[in-house]
Write an enzyme that holds these catalytic residues in place. Sequence first.
Site, PDB file in Angstrom:
ATOM      1  N   GLN A   1       0.841  -1.188   0.000  1.00 40.63           N
ATOM      2  CA  GLN A   1       0.000   0.000   0.000  1.00 40.63           C
ATOM      3  C   GLN A   1       0.879   1.243   0.000  1.00 40.63           C
ATOM      4  O   GLN A   1       1.805   1.363   0.802  1.00 40.63           O
ATOM      5  CB  GLN A   1      -0.939   0.068   1.200  1.00 40.63           C
ATOM      6  CG  GLN A   1      -1.913   1.240   1.002  1.00 40.63           C
ATOM      7  CD  GLN A   1      -2.764   1.527   2.202  1.00 40.63           C
ATOM      8  OE1 GLN A   1      -2.275   2.002   3.201  1.00 40.63           O
ATOM      9  NE2 GLN A   1      -4.053   1.255   2.070  1.00 40.63           N
TER      10      GLN A   1
ATOM     11  N   CYS B   1      -6.629   7.215   5.151  1.00 38.68           N
ATOM     12  CA  CYS B   1      -6.044   7.509   6.459  1.00 38.68           C
ATOM     13  C   CYS B   1      -6.662   8.788   7.037  1.00 38.68           C
ATOM     14  O   CYS B   1      -6.637   9.840   6.405  1.00 38.68           O
ATOM     15  CB  CYS B   1      -4.530   7.674   6.340  1.00 38.68           C
ATOM     16  SG  CYS B   1      -3.728   7.986   7.926  1.00 38.68           S
TER      17      CYS B   1
END
Length: 198
Positions: free
Chosen positions: A79, A110
């Site tokens: 990622q 995030c």
Amino acid sequence: MTAETQPLYVGTHAVVPPVILAPMAGITNAPFRTLCREFSGGKGLFVSEMITTRALVERDAKTMRLIHFDGIEKPRSIQLYGVDPATVGKAVRMIVDEGLADHIDLNFGCPVPKVTRKGGGSALPYKRNLLRAILREAVAGAGELPVTMKMRKGIDDDHLTYLDAGRIAVQEGVRAVALHGRTAAQHYGGEADWSAIA
């Protein structure tokens, strides 16, 4: 195999059962992924913790350790997090050229303030043109490697971006999208919006 257990395909990689270990910084390192793989009987997809594209391109020593995969890890999934299309593109090309992974996931989920204050993570899809540019660079650089993305519903309930971001992802050739059914403002609390996921 019933309809509920059909494999999920990430590019040419069949994920059976269709379960993916969510990437999390400081959590999904190689030892943790190995434990999860052992408990799952080796089934599913296990994504690395979040890797900063700039640190990868600069070959930061800690980052180079973070992208280590054990020999049993197939497919290898990394990622990436980045806010600059050119740097994301360089990182993806580096992964492809050096055979570092078999799948690339991009982080737009995030909610941590030190990430969102810089316009990254779950704040980035609000900038639709920047999102498009990053996805375009990543997909172009990836060649045959599948590119997926993780995102949230938006910044908060007044700034929802997931539908536009999903459409942009499809237009730019992203193979799959994972939606966290919360906004960045919710972090990990409150109720997940399963209707948004549907």
